[in-house]
Design an enzyme around this catalytic site. Structure first.
Site, PDB file in Angstrom:
ATOM      1  N   GLU A 234      -6.210 -11.999  -8.284  1.00 26.93           N
ATOM      2  CA  GLU A 234      -6.302 -11.148  -9.485  1.00 26.93           C
ATOM      3  C   GLU A 234      -5.024 -11.385 -10.247  1.00 26.93           C
ATOM      4  O   GLU A 234      -3.941 -11.088  -9.734  1.00 26.93           O
ATOM      5  CB  GLU A 234      -6.341  -9.669  -9.114  1.00 26.93           C
ATOM      6  CG  GLU A 234      -7.625  -9.180  -8.505  1.00 26.93           C
ATOM      7  CD  GLU A 234      -7.478  -7.699  -8.170  1.00 26.93           C
ATOM      8  OE1 GLU A 234      -7.450  -7.375  -6.973  1.00 26.93           O
ATOM      9  OE2 GLU A 234      -7.356  -6.887  -9.106  1.00 26.93           O
TER      10      GLU A 234
ATOM     11  N   CYS B 138      -1.854  -5.103 -15.409  1.00 31.69           N
ATOM     12  CA  CYS B 138      -2.516  -6.319 -15.855  1.00 31.69           C
ATOM     13  C   CYS B 138      -3.663  -5.964 -16.793  1.00 31.69           C
ATOM     14  O   CYS B 138      -4.087  -6.784 -17.588  1.00 31.69           O
ATOM     15  CB  CYS B 138      -2.995  -7.146 -14.678  1.00 31.69           C
ATOM     16  SG  CYS B 138      -4.121  -6.270 -13.626  1.00 31.69           S
TER      17      CYS B 138
HETATM   18  C1  UN1 Z   1      -2.951  -4.588 -12.160  1.00 35.44           C
HETATM   19  O1  UN1 Z   1      -2.297  -4.065 -13.044  1.00 35.44           O
HETATM   20  O2  UN1 Z   1      -2.440  -5.492 -11.483  1.00 35.44           O
HETATM   21  O3  UN1 Z   1      -7.594  -0.604 -14.329  1.00 35.44           O
HETATM   22  C2  UN1 Z   1      -4.352  -4.252 -11.839  1.00 35.44           C
HETATM   23  C3  UN1 Z   1      -6.375  -0.535 -14.158  1.00 35.44           C
HETATM   24  C4  UN1 Z   1      -5.779  -0.941 -12.852  1.00 35.44           C
HETATM   25  C5  UN1 Z   1      -5.124  -2.260 -13.021  1.00 35.44           C
HETATM   26  C6  UN1 Z   1      -4.622  -2.804 -11.770  1.00 35.44           C
HETATM   27  N1  UN1 Z   1      -6.786  -0.974 -11.822  1.00 35.44           N
HETATM   28  O4  UN1 Z   1      -5.617  -0.166 -15.036  1.00 35.44           O
END
Ligand code: UN1
Length: 485
Positions: free
Chosen positions: A244, A278
């Site tokens: 990810e 992210c």
């Molecule tokens: C990350 O920032 O690495 O939906 C993923 C969201 C979180 C993001 C996580 N689940 O904002």
């Protein structure tokens, strides 16, 4: 927690406060005596306060020893153990909140959301313990921005499938990971099924170079995912990999959008967690006829954001993670300022690694070369007949994590969401905060391999009976050109 009688934020604040002065000096709790590292990593407080504590860094020899000791586990009560871990996380919430605030600079609402997500991962994956045999030895390499939730989510899935886990938390946030591993062991996960290997690149490289590795779950930058892919290709080409990674997440606001709703969604998506998600909004497209009014509302709302100490309940935006991140983000803002493109910024504390929420004008998403991981929002405008060109530009970035749309035209919702290539698409709301179970989270292209975390396809990937099925949307993405680079 009794969800019928949830604790108030005030009660949680008081509880967290009791751990404010605590210093944590952890030795990795798994195979403590076996860890040979002499190097103690000092964990900094991003607000500039005294160090949070120290942790022994794992060496390449420790990684080797952990591989030798790692034993997959097939306990029939795996689900009960993971649920017990969830209970323990809840019981120790105050200490975990304090660690999240000290190590990662998280505000209380962010701490609460993060603990809930970690607990949700444990319970969701516990409910999906598979029959199929585990892969074997799995490395879980996790980021500092969700040092409890993502760390726990990767581990819980791998453990639910019966794997032995070698977990490497981010070097900025090893102490919350250490506490989490203690709780997981206390819940009944055998020591040899879960090894904690704190440190930076060294243990990470040693992990992914080892031919004994059967799989990796990685969350972090696209560049690191590509490096891990190359390393695995040499060590064990058959190893499973889930990545990810980053995003250049866009939002389109057309002239029929509800302005108050759009502005609130923009503020949350771009600046909550200091933009260090992210999923965060990076490039906002506003239809030109409403742009002057909408941007005036947006800059007003930015002025109302309180920047500062995450222990202060009035704070909306805490620090960024460390001086390196601060310098990188500041350099990006400085370049934009030199070009006269900084549209708005707000006052910033002097001490600590703070970055003011900043709005930068761009011609479009193609002007962004890479993800800027902080509270920086880029804004572009478009004309009524340019919406397909905007969609093409968003897709051409190669990333595909989150996307937001604000419109009141039903046909447009269908038209745009059918065409934008992104893992998580949100309409008339913010584009962060995916919920385990109901909103599985993950991206396409340069943003990740799938399967989505917190969704039904995640745990099966950690077993031997789930070979990637050609043609299904979430399989074999790592083999695409995007991440092969
Ligand atoms: C990350 O920032 O690495 O939906 C993923 C969201 C979180 C993001 C996580 N689940 O904002």
């Amino acid at each position: 927690w009794d969800l019928d009688h949830p604790p108030t934020l005030d009660a949680l604040d008081t509880a967290r406060d009791a751990f404010r002065q605590t210093e944590w000096h952890a030795r990795p709790s798994t195979r403590e005596d076996a860890l040979s590292g002499e190097q103690r990593l000092t964990v900094a407080d991003p607000t500039g306060g005294s160090p949070v504590g120290t942790v022994v860094e794992a060496t390449a020899a420790d990684v080797d020893a952990a591989f030798a000791a790692a034993r997959p586990w097939d306990a029939p009560d795996r689900a009960a153990i993971l649920n017990r871990a969830a209970d323990l996380y809840e019981a120790h919430h105050a200490e975990l909140f304090a660690l999240l605030a000290r190590e990662a600079g998280k505000t209380l609402p962010d701490c609460v959301a993060e603990l809930r997500e970690a607990v949700d991962f444990l319970r969701y994956y516990a409910a999906r313990v598979p029959e199929a045999p585990p892969l074997g030895r799995v490395a879980c390499i996790s980021p500092w921005n969700f040092p409890l939730a993502i760390f726990t989510g990767q581990i819980a899935a791998a453990l639910a499938a019966g794997n032995a886990v070698l977990a490497k938390p981010a070097p900025q946030t090893p102490l919350v990971a250490h506490r989490a591993v203690e709780l997981l062991h206390e819940a009944g996960i055998p020591r040899d099924a879960l090894h904690l290997l704190p440190g930076g690149t060294d243990p990470g490289v040693a992990l992914t170079r080892d031919a004994r590795l059967d799989g990796v779950a990685f969350t972090g930058s696209t560049g690191t995912a590509q490096a891990i892919r190359r390393s695995l290709a040499a060590a064990n080409p058959n190893a499973m990999m889930i990545a990810e990674t980053g995003g250049l997440n866009a939002m389109i606001v057309d002239s029929t959008a509800l302005p108050e709703q759009a502005v609130q969604a923009i503020i949350e998506s771009a600046f909550q967690s200091a933009g260090q998600r992210c999923s965060a909004l990076r490039c906002l497209y506003v239809q030109s006829d409403i742009a002057p009014d909408l941007i005036a509302m947006l800059t007003g709302a930015m002025d109302a954001l309180r920047l500062g100490d995450p222990w202060d309940r009035a704070t909306d935006v805490g620090p960024v993670i460390d001086p390196d991140a601060q310098a990188r983000i500041a350099a990006h803002i400085d370049r934009a300022r030199a070009e006269g493109r900084v549209r708005h910024s707000v006052p910033t504390p002097q001490e600590g690694t703070f970055i003011a929420p900043t709005l930068i004008e761009v011609s479009g998403i193609d002007a962004l070369e890479e993800e800027v991981f902080g509270p920086v929002l880029h804004v572009a405008t478009f004309e009524a007949d340019e919406i397909d060109a905007v969609i093409d530009a968003i897709n051409a970035s190669g990333y595909g994590l989150t996307f937001g749309l604000h419109t009141r035209i039903d046909d447009r919702v269908q038209h745009v969401t059918d065409r934008v290539a992104a893992g998580n698409i949100y309409v008339n709301r913010n584009q962060i905060g995916a919920i385990v179970g109901s909103q599985p989270f993950g991206g396409e292209g340069l943003s990740g391999t799938g399967p989505k975390a917190g969704g039904p396809h995640y745990v099966p990937r950690f077993t031997r009976s789930d070979p990637p099925v050609p043609g299904t949307p979430w399989d074999g993405r790592m083999e695409t050109e995007a991440l092969r680079a």
